[in-house]
Design an enzyme around this catalytic site. Sequence first.
Site, short mmCIF file in Angstrom:
data_model
loop_
_atom_site.label_atom_id
_atom_site.label_comp_id
_atom_site.label_asym_id
_atom_site.label_seq_id
_atom_site.Cartn_x
_atom_site.Cartn_y
_atom_site.Cartn_z
N SER A 69 0.87 -1.18 0.00
CA SER A 69 0.00 0.00 0.00
C SER A 69 0.90 1.23 0.00
CB SER A 69 -0.96 -0.01 1.20
OG SER A 69 -0.24 -0.18 2.40
N THR A 85 -2.82 11.31 3.97
CA THR A 85 -2.77 11.81 5.34
C THR A 85 -3.76 12.96 5.55
OG1 THR A 85 -1.00 13.36 4.86
CG2 THR A 85 -0.34 11.18 5.60
N PHE A 126 12.44 14.27 10.42
CA PHE A 126 11.21 13.49 10.65
C PHE A 126 11.39 12.54 11.83
CE2 PHE A 126 9.21 13.37 6.16
CZ PHE A 126 8.38 14.39 6.53
N GLU A 156 1.38 5.52 0.75
CA GLU A 156 0.85 6.69 1.47
C GLU A 156 1.31 7.99 0.80
OE1 GLU A 156 0.83 6.54 5.77
OE2 GLU A 156 1.48 8.63 5.85
N ASP A 194 -1.71 14.79 16.14
CA ASP A 194 -0.99 15.70 17.04
C ASP A 194 -1.40 17.11 16.68
OD1 ASP A 194 0.83 13.84 18.42
OD2 ASP A 194 1.59 13.51 16.38
N HIS A 220 3.70 -1.01 3.71
CA HIS A 220 3.03 0.28 3.50
C HIS A 220 4.14 1.30 3.27
CE1 HIS A 220 -0.17 3.29 4.02
NE2 HIS A 220 0.70 3.99 4.72
P1 FAD Z 1 -3.14 6.78 20.08
O1 FAD Z 1 -3.25 5.36 19.68
O2 FAD Z 1 -4.33 7.42 20.69
O3 FAD Z 1 -1.89 6.90 21.06
C1 FAD Z 1 -1.37 8.17 21.41
C2 FAD Z 1 -0.65 8.08 22.75
O4 FAD Z 1 -1.61 7.92 23.79
C3 FAD Z 1 0.30 6.88 22.86
O5 FAD Z 1 1.44 7.27 23.58
C4 FAD Z 1 -0.50 5.86 23.65
O6 FAD Z 1 0.32 4.97 24.37
C5 FAD Z 1 -1.32 6.76 24.55
N1 FAD Z 1 -2.62 6.17 24.93
C6 FAD Z 1 -3.52 5.61 24.10
N2 FAD Z 1 -4.63 5.22 24.80
C7 FAD Z 1 -4.40 5.55 26.09
C8 FAD Z 1 -5.15 5.42 27.29
N3 FAD Z 1 -6.38 4.87 27.32
N4 FAD Z 1 -4.60 5.89 28.45
C9 FAD Z 1 -3.37 6.46 28.46
N5 FAD Z 1 -2.60 6.61 27.34
C10 FAD Z 1 -3.12 6.15 26.17
N6 FAD Z 1 -0.81 12.09 12.15
C11 FAD Z 1 -1.61 13.01 11.56
O7 FAD Z 1 -1.83 14.09 12.12
N7 FAD Z 1 -2.19 12.77 10.35
C12 FAD Z 1 -2.01 11.61 9.69
O8 FAD Z 1 -2.55 11.42 8.59
C13 FAD Z 1 -1.19 10.61 10.28
N8 FAD Z 1 -1.00 9.40 9.70
C14 FAD Z 1 -0.28 8.44 10.34
C15 FAD Z 1 -0.19 7.15 9.78
C16 FAD Z 1 0.53 6.14 10.40
C17 FAD Z 1 0.58 4.78 9.77
C18 FAD Z 1 1.20 6.41 11.62
C19 FAD Z 1 2.00 5.33 12.30
C20 FAD Z 1 1.11 7.67 12.21
C21 FAD Z 1 0.36 8.69 11.59
N9 FAD Z 1 0.21 9.95 12.16
C22 FAD Z 1 -0.59 10.90 11.54
C23 FAD Z 1 0.89 10.29 13.40
C24 FAD Z 1 0.01 10.04 14.64
O9 FAD Z 1 -1.13 10.85 14.58
C25 FAD Z 1 0.84 10.38 15.87
O10 FAD Z 1 1.84 9.41 16.04
C26 FAD Z 1 0.05 10.60 17.15
O11 FAD Z 1 0.96 11.14 18.13
C27 FAD Z 1 -0.54 9.36 17.77
O12 FAD Z 1 -1.61 8.90 17.04
P2 FAD Z 1 -2.24 7.44 17.38
O13 FAD Z 1 -3.39 7.28 16.49
O14 FAD Z 1 -1.17 6.43 17.37
O15 FAD Z 1 -2.71 7.73 18.87
#
Ligand code: FAD
Length: 274
Positions: free
Chosen positions: A6, A39, A206, A8, A99, A256
């Site tokens: 895939s 994204t 990055f 991105e 973020d 990916h």
């Molecule tokens: P989560 O899974 O919510 O985790 C975030 C943090 O919170 C982690 O440290 C986790 O351990 C902690 N956490 C989760 N649940 C709990 C809980 N219940 N209690 C306490 N702590 C908890 N960013 C963008 O802005 N746009 C994009 O399009 C984008 N695409 C991405 C694609 C991929 C494949 C990846 C790997 C990352 C991408 N990101 C993107 C970056 C991502 O948004 C950041 O890494 C962000 O900081 C975390 O997102 P997450 O969905 O992993 O968050």
Amino acid sequence: MTIPVSLEFFPPKTPEGAAKLRDARRLLYALKPEFCSVTFGAGGSTQEGTLQAVTEIMAEGWPAAPHLSCIGQTRESIRERLAAYSAAGVKRIVALRGDLPSGYGPGGEFRYASELVAFIRSETGRQFHIEVAAYPEMHPQSKSPMADIDAFAAKIEAGADSGITQYFFNADAYLHYVDTLARRGIRAPIVPGIMPITSSTQLMRFSDSCGAEIPRWIRMRLASFGDDSASIRAFGLDVVTMLCERLKAGGAPGFHFYTMNQAKATVEICGRLR
Ligand code: FAD
């Protein structure tokens, strides 16, 4: 190559960027991607661009998956976006927390990606295949490796189908991560995110911000090339192809590629893997 791929992209900001991305996609479609993802900027600047790029990709005949981040969003704003994706014919979403840019203000109605996944399922049932982010080298804000595993598990338990990892250059980190999840009973496919190495400074920038480790030997070799971009690219192709070979041998279900809207390196790596 038998292993699924895939791709991105990020939404281009200018008409020139959009034209370049169209050219890159044309070359990349030779890889027959399972889907192309686009994204979504949590700060808001590129959110409409995501749907526009996804619509173009689908019009070109390929499955497309918009990313959707929930930080700073309300239930209503996510509901509207899901309706727009549904109307556009989207079948797959990459669901994230995202973020917020610093100084952006309050975080909205969602705290974690697991809450977004649960919301998407409660609003739309099984309509979308949901991908979520995974971190073989641990998300920088996770309190511990096990808290990180718990956070990924929570996303699967909330209804996500599969994971895509942050990029990494250490195959063992991925293999150990998948093993740890399996021991916890999580067998959802975890697809390694692959970052082709095409520029040294961009990669360092990055990696520092997203917590991806560049092993010392790679840093040192990249530094030794200075401005010699041809040597950086040649070295990068060797390193990333070797990484993919190890991951494939270790059972990775696909790759990916973080294309950075460029075709050349991804096409070359996939060609070598064949
Ligand atoms: P989560 O899974 O919510 O985790 C975030 C943090 O919170 C982690 O440290 C986790 O351990 C902690 N956490 C989760 N649940 C709990 C809980 N219940 N209690 C306490 N702590 C908890 N960013 C963008 O802005 N746009 C994009 O399009 C984008 N695409 C991405 C694609 C991929 C494949 C990846 C790997 C990352 C991408 N990101 C993107 C970056 C991502 O948004 C950041 O890494 C962000 O900081 C975390 O997102 P997450 O969905 O992993 O968050």
